[in-house]
Design an enzyme around this catalytic site. Structure first.
Site, mmCIF file in Angstrom:
data_model
loop_
_atom_site.group_PDB
_atom_site.id
_atom_site.type_symbol
_atom_site.label_atom_id
_atom_site.label_comp_id
_atom_site.label_asym_id
_atom_site.label_seq_id
_atom_site.Cartn_x
_atom_site.Cartn_y
_atom_site.Cartn_z
ATOM 1 N N GLU A 259 16.233 -5.173 56.320
ATOM 2 C CA GLU A 259 16.498 -6.445 55.630
ATOM 3 C C GLU A 259 16.939 -6.218 54.199
ATOM 4 O O GLU A 259 16.276 -6.665 53.263
ATOM 5 C CB GLU A 259 15.215 -7.286 55.597
ATOM 6 C CG GLU A 259 14.552 -7.493 56.918
ATOM 7 C CD GLU A 259 13.164 -8.115 56.779
ATOM 8 O OE1 GLU A 259 12.554 -8.023 55.695
ATOM 9 O OE2 GLU A 259 12.703 -8.709 57.752
ATOM 10 N N GLY A 261 18.700 -6.747 50.751
ATOM 11 C CA GLY A 261 19.300 -7.825 49.983
ATOM 12 C C GLY A 261 20.098 -7.223 48.838
ATOM 13 O O GLY A 261 21.325 -7.148 48.853
ATOM 14 N N ARG A 298 17.269 -12.262 35.296
ATOM 15 C CA ARG A 298 16.573 -10.987 35.485
ATOM 16 C C ARG A 298 16.115 -10.318 34.180
ATOM 17 O O ARG A 298 14.990 -9.835 34.119
ATOM 18 C CB ARG A 298 17.424 -10.017 36.326
ATOM 19 C CG ARG A 298 17.660 -10.528 37.755
ATOM 20 C CD ARG A 298 18.312 -9.474 38.641
ATOM 21 N NE ARG A 298 17.394 -8.417 38.989
ATOM 22 C CZ ARG A 298 17.342 -7.228 38.439
ATOM 23 N NH1 ARG A 298 18.232 -6.884 37.521
ATOM 24 N NH2 ARG A 298 16.440 -6.347 38.789
ATOM 25 N N CYS A 327 17.270 -22.210 24.099
ATOM 26 C CA CYS A 327 16.242 -22.225 23.048
ATOM 27 C C CYS A 327 14.976 -21.503 23.480
ATOM 28 O O CYS A 327 13.927 -22.126 23.657
ATOM 29 C CB CYS A 327 15.923 -23.665 22.670
ATOM 30 S SG CYS A 327 17.418 -24.594 22.356
HETATM 31 C C1 PLP Z 1 13.000 -9.930 49.258
HETATM 32 C C2 PLP Z 1 12.828 -9.401 50.615
HETATM 33 C C3 PLP Z 1 13.775 -8.529 51.166
HETATM 34 C C4 PLP Z 1 14.957 -8.016 50.386
HETATM 35 O O1 PLP Z 1 14.586 -7.195 49.338
HETATM 36 P P1 PLP Z 1 15.691 -6.330 48.564
HETATM 37 O O2 PLP Z 1 14.921 -5.562 47.589
HETATM 38 O O3 PLP Z 1 16.640 -7.291 47.933
HETATM 39 O O4 PLP Z 1 16.362 -5.473 49.571
HETATM 40 C C5 PLP Z 1 13.598 -8.117 52.458
HETATM 41 N N1 PLP Z 1 12.543 -8.543 53.205
HETATM 42 C C6 PLP Z 1 11.615 -9.380 52.703
HETATM 43 C C7 PLP Z 1 10.494 -9.819 53.572
HETATM 44 C C8 PLP Z 1 11.720 -9.835 51.404
HETATM 45 O O5 PLP Z 1 10.788 -10.650 50.921
#
Ligand code: PLP
Length: 400
Positions: A259, A261, A298, A327
């Site tokens: 997964e 991101g 960030r 601000c």
């Molecule tokens: C946030 C998250 C991701 C993605 O994390 P990255 O660091 O962006 O790869 C994958 N799985 C779960 C359950 C998450 O909460």
């Protein structure tokens, strides 16, 4: 090379720019690393949930890891097939669970016994059998920023091994739960392989002990977390990542889900902002730009480092803080960074802004959120318009 100057002229600033060809390359690289094993790359939608971004990844074959029913709807709207969608998250409302079950997505990822009971009750009411996985917290220190570490018992995520076992046995005996997967996710921006491998080993052992009591899982979900370069980090190569995980799975017939991101979109995105003016306070130099913490949070939220570049300028560099108009003293993109002298309208490019950028933007200070532009095959398309003042007040009512 991306022509930021032309993009700023066409779409104005502040602006997010994403390189879709780079996203494609990232996807292919990771997919290839898992070749030889059934795998699903379920893109973590929360990193950048623009419909075009999710749709682009869907067109490559990616699934979606979602943490709200809104994200599930986004994934479906963007064309991700329902059988590639996962619904994760530490707290799900009844209506979210119900909609997820009605949508017949691949699985719900459970993070507590309380949640399992709700899912079971709702599945019973709907007369369905809910496919589930359980998020195990392997108590591993991922050696990342404490705010983005999730795999320690002190974090709110997942359940411990003993609780997971109990939950699997309960689910396996239930008419309305179908335990099909197991899941862990130890943190984000991971740059060391060893913690991931250790976690995979612990969770694979749990899979084996479940097999011994005739609970057969199909999916081994290793979460996300692959880091990218913000400064000068050494990152984990996708091939090594896949090998480390696969090495823990010998003898197990499991489809690997990951997964990612940040890895998918982080360094495929830039935040483009314009210099308004410079000033100096008692020897401290400030470059004031038209973007702010409400656009890219960030640095303020995690004290995160992003490379900043004054487009087309170099030399005579002196330390400067790059700050926005909001601000708050926390409104900065960079601190004490050597930068050349700047002038009104110079462009400042903030690198590696594709993940956890726009999605965390807000309207604080009644600032419209920026536009988003996608580049693919050298062509630029606007994938989200800049907000207008009317957009900002649309849901408000003047009650006097
Ligand atoms: C946030 C998250 C991701 C993605 O994390 P990255 O660091 O962006 O790869 C994958 N799985 C779960 C359950 C998450 O909460």
């Amino acid at each position: 090379m991306i022509d930021f100057k032309a993009l700023a002229q066409t779409f104005d600033t502040p602006l997010y720019v994403y390189d879709f060809d780079r996203i494609t390359a990232r996807y292919e690289e990771l997919k290839k690393a898992f070749a030889g094993r059934k795998s699903l790359i379920a893109y973590a939608v929360k990193a950048n949930s623009n419909l075009s971004v999710v749709g682009h990844l869907a067109s490559l074959g990616a699934g979606a890891d979602c943490v709200s029913i809104g994200e599930v709807r986004r994934a479906l709207t963007a064309g991700v097939p329902k059988y590639k969608i996962i619904f994760s998250g530490v707290g799900k409302r009844d209506d979210e669970i119900e909609e997820a079950l009605r949508s017949d997505i691949l699985l719900l990822n459970l993070e507590s016994e309380g949640e399992m009971k709700r899912v079971e009750a709702i599945a019973e009411r709907l007369g369905v059998k809910a496919r589930i996985s359980i998020r195990v917290n392997p108590n591993i220190d991922p050696k990342t920023h404490p705010y983005i570490s999730t795999g320690l018992h002190e974090n709110k995520f997942g359940v411990d091994i003993e609780t997971a076992k109990r939950m699997y046995i309960h689910a396996n005996n239930s008419d309305h739960l179908d335990p099909v997967g197991i899941h862990f996710h130890i943190g984000s921006q991971l740059t060391e392989l060893e913690p991931i491998k250790e976690a995979a080993m612990i969770v694979a052992d749990l899979v084996r002990s479940l097999l011994a009591v005739k609970i057969e899982l199909k999916f081994f979900d290793v979460g996300g977390g692959l880091g990218i370069v913000y400064d000068n980090e050494t990152t984990i190569a996708p091939y090594d990542y896949a090998q480390a995980i696969l090495s823990t799975l010998h003898g197990l017939d499991l489809t690997v889900i990951c997964e990612p991101g940040r890895f998918m979109v982080g360094d495929a995105g830039w935040f483009v902002t314009r210099v308004l003016y410079e000033k100096e306070n008692e020897g401290r130099r400030f470059v004031i730009v038209d973007g702010a913490m409400n656009d890219l949070l960030r640095p303020s939220l995690y004290n995160a480092y992003h490379k900043v570049e004054v487009l087309g300028k170099s030399g005579n560099e002196t330390p400067a803080d790059v700050v926005g108009p909001v601000c708050e003293s926390g409104d900065f993109f960079a601190k004490k960074r050597p930068l050349p002298p700047t002038e009104h309208n110079d462009l400042v490019i903030v690198h590696s802004a594709g993940a956890y950028g726009f999605v965390m933007a807000s309207n604080y200070n009644t600032r419209p959120r920026p536009a988003e532009v996608a580049i693919s095959g050298g062509k630029a398309r606007c994938i989200r318009q800049r907000e207008s003042f009317e957009d900002l007040i649309r849901l408000e009512k003047m009650c006097l």
